[in-house]
Design a protein around this motif. Structure first.
Motif, short mmCIF file in Angstrom:
data_model
loop_
_atom_site.label_atom_id
_atom_site.label_comp_id
_atom_site.label_asym_id
_atom_site.label_seq_id
_atom_site.Cartn_x
_atom_site.Cartn_y
_atom_site.Cartn_z
N SER A 138 43.81 41.23 36.69
CA SER A 138 44.26 40.38 36.69
C SER A 138 43.08 39.48 36.78
O SER A 138 42.39 39.90 36.78
N SER A 139 43.56 38.42 35.63
CA SER A 139 42.72 36.84 36.12
C SER A 139 42.57 36.62 37.20
O SER A 139 43.68 36.33 37.55
N PRO A 140 41.96 35.15 37.35
CA PRO A 140 42.10 34.57 38.36
C PRO A 140 43.65 33.62 38.32
O PRO A 140 43.99 33.57 39.42
N THR A 141 44.63 33.57 37.51
CA THR A 141 45.68 33.24 37.51
C THR A 141 46.49 34.06 36.83
O THR A 141 47.84 33.53 36.93
N LEU A 144 47.36 40.84 34.43
CA LEU A 144 47.40 40.93 32.39
C LEU A 144 48.17 42.82 32.68
O LEU A 144 48.28 43.15 31.33
N GLY A 170 39.15 45.05 38.05
CA GLY A 170 38.56 43.07 38.00
C GLY A 170 37.24 43.46 36.85
O GLY A 170 37.26 42.11 36.35
N ALA A 173 39.29 43.14 33.56
CA ALA A 173 40.26 42.20 33.36
C ALA A 173 38.43 40.98 33.05
O ALA A 173 39.15 40.31 32.16
N ALA A 174 37.38 41.19 33.50
CA ALA A 174 36.92 40.00 32.95
C ALA A 174 36.13 40.84 31.36
O ALA A 174 36.21 39.76 30.58
N ASP A 175 35.68 41.65 31.16
CA ASP A 175 35.64 41.89 30.06
C ASP A 175 36.91 41.76 28.53
O ASP A 175 36.76 41.25 27.79
N GLU A 177 38.60 39.70 29.42
CA GLU A 177 38.80 37.66 29.12
C GLU A 177 37.17 37.18 27.82
O GLU A 177 36.62 35.98 27.06
N ARG A 178 35.77 38.08 28.30
CA ARG A 178 35.18 37.45 27.35
C ARG A 178 35.65 38.35 26.16
O ARG A 178 34.64 37.52 25.12
N THR A 180 38.04 37.37 24.35
CA THR A 180 38.97 36.20 23.43
C THR A 180 38.44 35.47 23.69
O THR A 180 38.86 34.79 22.38
#
Length: 196
Positions: A138-141, A144, A170, A173-175, A177-178, A180
């Motif tokens: 998941s992202s902080p909010t 996923l 984590g 999730a960061a990869d 989001e990056r 996106t």
């Protein structure tokens, strides 16, 4: 008299502490504000995700892993990346989220360790392995999806191993989001060029 000098030193130390705290906060804010430059990655996202999953599997002494992401309606989970599972799994239809107890538990923030999947069929392990662990991605909010790690032998996953898998989730999730953000940035640049 020593008292005024001690008060002055105390005041200076308090001010120094506040300044250090403000600097700490500001540095984090500046880190978040670093402009993103779109640089083509040497590795495709699929390869990066598989590499991360492979590292996670090796780190916890497991045998395979799968990344299952939610659809937009958050009603199903689809396998999107894997390590050491048959490639044909990508052709499988999405799994309904309803009834996927382990995934639901993970999505609310709790790792689920299944020492004996045969004894716990109601947890709905997505692969036929004797042991598995499921952690949230998941992202902080936004949740996923879930990361599953599978073992060919009946075993427990220690707290340290579960924590490590949560860190790996984590990173995934960061990869995601990056990727996106980079795609949104590229779309925005293309749109600006087309307007000019």
């Amino acid at each position: 008299n020593v008292r005024p000098l001690a008060l002055a030193i105390g005041s200076l130390l308090s001010e120094l502490s506040k300044t250090r705290h403000a600097l700490w906060q500001r540095e984090a804010e500046l880190a978040a504000g670093v402009p993103v430059t779109v640089k083509p990655s040497e590795e495709h996202l699929a390869q990066r995700l598989e590499t991360v999953l492979k590292g996670g599997v090796e780190a916890v002494g497991a045998d395979a892993a799968g990344l299952y992401l939610l659809n937009e309606a958050t009603t199903s989970l689809k396998l999107r990346a894997m390590h050491n599972l048959p490639r044909t799994r990508f052709l499988d239809p999405p799994r309904p989220l309803r009834g996927s107890v382990a995934d639901l538990e993970a999505l609310v923030g709790h790792a689920v360790v299944l020492e004996d999947t045969a004894m716990l069929p109601h947890w709905k392990c997505p692969e036929a392995y004797p042991s598995a662990v499921c952690v949230p991605v998941s992202s902080p909010t936004v949740p996923l999806g879930t990361l599953w790690c599978f073992s060919k032998t009946g075993r427990d996953f220690s707290t340290e191993q579960t924590n490590l898998l949560e860190i790996i989730a984590g990173r995934i999730a960061a990869d995601l989001e990056r990727e996106t953000l980079l795609n949104a940035g590229l779309d925005s640049q293309t749109e600006r060029r087309n307007r000019n």
